[in-house]
Motif scaffolding. Structure first.
Motif, short mmCIF file in Angstrom:
data_model
loop_
_atom_site.label_atom_id
_atom_site.label_comp_id
_atom_site.label_asym_id
_atom_site.label_seq_id
_atom_site.Cartn_x
_atom_site.Cartn_y
_atom_site.Cartn_z
N LEU A 136 114.05 -179.80 -40.39
CA LEU A 136 113.22 -179.18 -41.41
C LEU A 136 113.75 -179.45 -42.83
O LEU A 136 113.00 -179.68 -43.77
N LEU A 137 115.07 -179.42 -42.97
CA LEU A 137 115.68 -179.53 -44.30
C LEU A 137 115.67 -180.95 -44.85
O LEU A 137 115.64 -181.16 -46.05
N SER A 191 113.49 -172.93 -46.48
CA SER A 191 112.98 -173.50 -45.23
C SER A 191 113.04 -172.40 -44.18
O SER A 191 114.08 -171.74 -44.03
N ARG A 237 109.18 -174.86 -46.72
CA ARG A 237 108.92 -175.60 -45.49
C ARG A 237 108.97 -174.63 -44.32
O ARG A 237 109.81 -173.74 -44.29
#
Lengths: 414, 424
Positions: A146-147, A406, A231
């Motif tokens: 995700l990051l 996130s 995110r």
């Protein structure tokens, strides 16, 4: 304050020595400047697989572990995204055995099809044990996915999938060894009951003659900007409860802001009576665990704030409350002065306890030397003491924005 | 660089100068151990109580009584108690064992006495607030639920429940036990068992004789009864003779757990068992680790160890196996165990285990806090203070014949309860 000696061998190997006559052992800790971030995206988990192969023996050593054990010693290793660390602890009488073994695997590792095949099996079982059989075992896969979108930080040390491990060839691992396992790309720390003169003499005998072509890893990686948008990811994993993880990227270990975030994390979630525990676990009873920590990486750090939900609680509600608690904690400003001082005191006492173990000292010395200067170990307590609450809060304000968080919403695998 | 072909000479550690592990009695009659290490600036002080899960009516009462010891006193809330401890930069950990439980303080030497007084004052008047108990239930249940998702939890639990049926050693708490915890039973346990005046005291780190006496003079003021462990009678246990198999969805490995009880044994037998266990699965060079991991790659980790069962031992063999080959791994494990009672170990294999053990044994005495564990071990097993001085002598005198005899007496695979859990 500990007395440290530093010297560099002709082949570029940096050595840090610390004499401690109060113990009966000597620790040799070798840090190689190679980690998961040095891997190809199609061959992830490689640095860690290689760590296993380093115990398979070398040109002059048939069985690494056998020799250590016969010398009455112990050894192990770990790999992370940024470096690989090996240590041997031996009775002082047998310290030369440790020098022999550690230098021989730096000189010429015995990489062969048999050991590669066996260690592939072992690492695959480790992958399953850590990632598939443990609650939240795939967390770091999800977090990194995700990051990061391009950076080689986007996979965890264990690798993206065990197929990458299965597919590793002898050529792959040999080339990895030749590229990174060089004296000029390593730091050796020697801590324990061995004086400087003997340490130098053993380093000169065993390590200095090792000359290998190649370059020190320059650690040049794809620089991926911090996200400017929120995110989100929905994930299913082995877990009895829902959970919410909020993550922000942050400054590197060498940046003073990194220490501020570490202290901030301890203030917010580092105790049984921390704000997170008091509000989310005890008062509102929406979580059965609520914690946070800052992972101080060499390239960059990660701040994680999370809650494991009580049955029937909504994940959006917990995400909202985590952010609200974080922000209201920052907004309390100087009202948290006493908590800040407590956290500083705890960090200082923690350092004193850490310094008691020769192994911890050896590992920290190697790490500090790797990032610039082993004497950094002696400045840690001053850095903690010189922090101020306004600075810590300013840093927190700078990094924790809800616009760039996130978020992972975890659900139990059905 | 031909010198590299030659392994450097290695020396064996057959003896070394072991400092006295002192166990003294305070003026009031309390047992204490003191080990002073100057200049490190920190201290570790532990109170060891002669109580634990053996004294509880139902699972989790003892652990709740210790875990919530500082969750509120007659005068202060948990937050007020903990904030002061944090301000001193100290930490306090409470641990409930089977026959002994402890409260351990870690701090800078300057605050040690204040910290002790603070902890004793508030822990002695712990009130176990209802709201804290309710929170504790959530936290404890969450932790247990997570453990229950691992194959390792179930393989161990199933084997122990079957083998130790009828004994408290085989009791595993369930979520329902946590749910029904009440303030009244936790408070009753506290009042009956947790008394700082009954605890053995360990004062280690940068605490000189004067500081030690200051502490004792304070703890003597709450003295109640000289520390004495309650050791339950040794039981007789028999393996079921059947391998339990527990299938778990969402699992990708098989956890194997094998166990048997080792009752009262004399000191030489203890040392022979130590060596036998090392060669079986007690270190990386053991047969299990070498064969199943290093030769066949069937597992990330497999090992054997002795775990405390009151003041006796449970001998366990456990590991997480590749599921396709789990039955093969079990078969291989049993074969390796059986081999020890069939064929004498070689002198080389035994020598290697002795060398490894001797190095670990000596390094176990390094560090300012090592004597705390060593001393507890002596008290727990009712050993005299010269025990450690005899250890290496016993280890080095052990020969392959004795290992064969010991294996025949104790390492019969049929006497082990076996359980598999996971991807079956």
């Amino acid at each position: 304050m500990i007395d440290i000696n530093r010297f560099v061998l002709k082949n570029g190997l940096r050595v840090v020595h610390q004499y401690d006559s109060s113990v009966s052992t000597v620790v040799l800790n070798t840090l190689y400047n190679v980690g998961a971030r040095d891997e190809d995206e199609n061959r992830t988990g490689f640095a860690h697989l290689f760590e296993h192969l380093m115990f398979a023996g070398s040109t002059n050593v048939e069985s690494f572990d056998k020799e250590i054990e016969e010398a009455g010693g112990q050894n192990n290793a770990f790999t992370n995204n940024e470096y690989t660390n090996y240590y041997i602890s031996v009775p002082v009488e047998n310290v030369e055995t440790a020098f022999w073994l550690e230098s021989d695997r730096m000189l010429a590792l015995n990489i062969n099809p048999e050991s590669l095949s066996v260690q592939q099996g072992v690492v695959i079982e480790e992958f399953k044990q850590r990632c598939f059989n443990a609650p939240f075992g795939m967390l770091w896969h999800h977090v990194r996915e995700l990051l990061y979108k391009k950076s080689s930080y986007r996979w965890p040390t264990i690798g993206l999938s065990f197929e990458h491990i299965e597919n590793a060839t002898l050529e792959d691992v040999t080339s990895f060894y030749n590229q990174f396992y060089l004296p000029q790309n390593a730091v050796l720390s020697v801590v324990g009951n061995l004086n400087l003169e003997d340490c130098k003499s053993l380093c000169n005998k065993w390590f200095e003659p090792i000359e290998k072509e190649g370059f020190k890893n320059e650690n040049v990686y794809l620089d991926e900007a911090f996200p400017h948008e929120k995110r989100e990811l929905l994930a299913e994993d082995l877990s009895p409860n829902d959970a919410v993880f909020l993550v922000w990227r942050g400054p590197s270990f060498n940046d003073d802001d990194s220490l501020s975030l570490d202290v901030f994390a301890d203030m917010l979630g580092g105790s049984d009576v921390s704000e997170l525990q008091e509000v989310l676990v005890k008062k509102e009873q929406i979580c059965n665990a609520a914690e946070c920590f800052y992972l101080r990486g060499l390239g960059e750090g990660l701040f994680m704030l999370y809650g494991i939900l009580n049955p029937g609680v909504d994940k959006i509600q917990v995400e909202t409350r985590l952010l609200e608690v974080l922000n209201s904690f920052i907004d309390k400003g100087l009202d948290n002065k006493s908590l800040f001082e407590s956290t500083q005191n705890k960090a200082y006492t923690g350092l004193l306890f850490e310094m008691i173990s020769p192994l911890t000292r050896a590992q920290k010395l190697a790490l500090w030397e790797h990032i610039g200067d082993a004497n950094g170990i002696n400045l840690e307590s001053d850095k903690i003491k010189s922090l101020t609450l306004p600075t810590v809060l300013d840093v927190a304000r700078q990094y924790f924005k809800k616009e760039n968080v996130s978020v992972i919403h975890y659900s139990p695998k059905q | 660089m031909s010198f590299r072909n030659q392994r450097p000479d290695t020396k064996t550690i057959e003896s070394f100068d072991i400092q006295d592990i002192n166990i003294n009695s305070s003026s009031a009659g309390q047992l204490y151990h003191h080990h002073f290490t100057p200049e490190i600036g920190v201290a570790k002080i532990s109170f060891w109580f002669p109580c634990g899960t053996i004294d509880q009516e139902r699972s989790f009462i003892s652990s709740a009584a210790f875990d919530l010891l500082l969750a509120g006193s007659s005068t202060l809330s948990e937050k007020e108690i903990i904030e002061r401890i944090d301000y001193w930069g100290a930490s306090v950990s409470c641990e409930s064992g089977t026959i002994g439980s402890s409260v351990t303080l870690r701090c800078k030497k300057e605050v040690a006495l204040d910290l002790i007084q603070w902890v004793i004052t508030h822990a002695s008047s712990a009130v176990y607030p209802e709201d804290q108990i309710e929170n504790y239930k959530f936290i404890k249940s969450g932790g247990l639920e997570r453990r229950m998702q691992t194959p390792g939890y179930w393989s161990e639990r199933i084997a122990k429940e079957k083998y130790y049926k009828g004994s408290k050693l085989g009791v595993f708490g369930d979520l329902s036990d946590i749910e029904v915890l009440t303030r009244s039973e936790i408070t009753t346990f506290h009042m009956k068992h947790i008394h700082f005046g009954n605890a053995m005291i360990f004062i280690t780190g940068d605490m000189d004789e004067q500081k030690c006496q200051e502490i004792l003079s304070y703890t003597d003021s709450v003295f109640h009864k000289t520390f004495k462990l309650k050791i339950p009678a040794s039981g007789t246990f028999v393996a079921s003779g059947e391998t339990s198999r527990h299938s778990m969805k969402n699992s990708s490995q098989v956890s194997m757990f094998m166990m048997k009880h080792i009752g009262v044994i004399d000191e030489p037998t203890q040392h022979k068992l130590t060596l036998l266990n090392l060669m079986l699965g007690g270190y990386f060079g053991s047969r299990l680790m070498q064969e199943l991991r290093e030769n066949q790659g069937l597992t990330y980790g497999i090992g054997s160890s002795f775990r405390p069962a009151y003041n006796e031992r449970t001998w366990t063999v456990s590991g997480e196996m590749n599921s396709t080959n789990a039955e093969k791994a079990l078969e291989e494990t049993l074969k390796i165990m059986h081999e020890f009672s069939k064929t004498k170990v070689s002198l080389d294999e035994l020598e290697k285990a002795k060398r490894y053990y001797s190095g670990s044994f000596r390094s176990g005495f390094d560090g300012p806090f090592s004597s705390l564990i060593k001393c507890q071990h002596l008290v727990m097993r009712n050993l005299d203070t010269d025990h450690y001085r005899r250890t290496l002598k016993n280890i080095w005198e052990t020969d392959p014949n004795q290992i064969l005899e010991t294996a025949n007496q104790y390492l019969n695979p049929k006497e082990f309860e076996i359980s598999l859990a996971g991807d079956i």
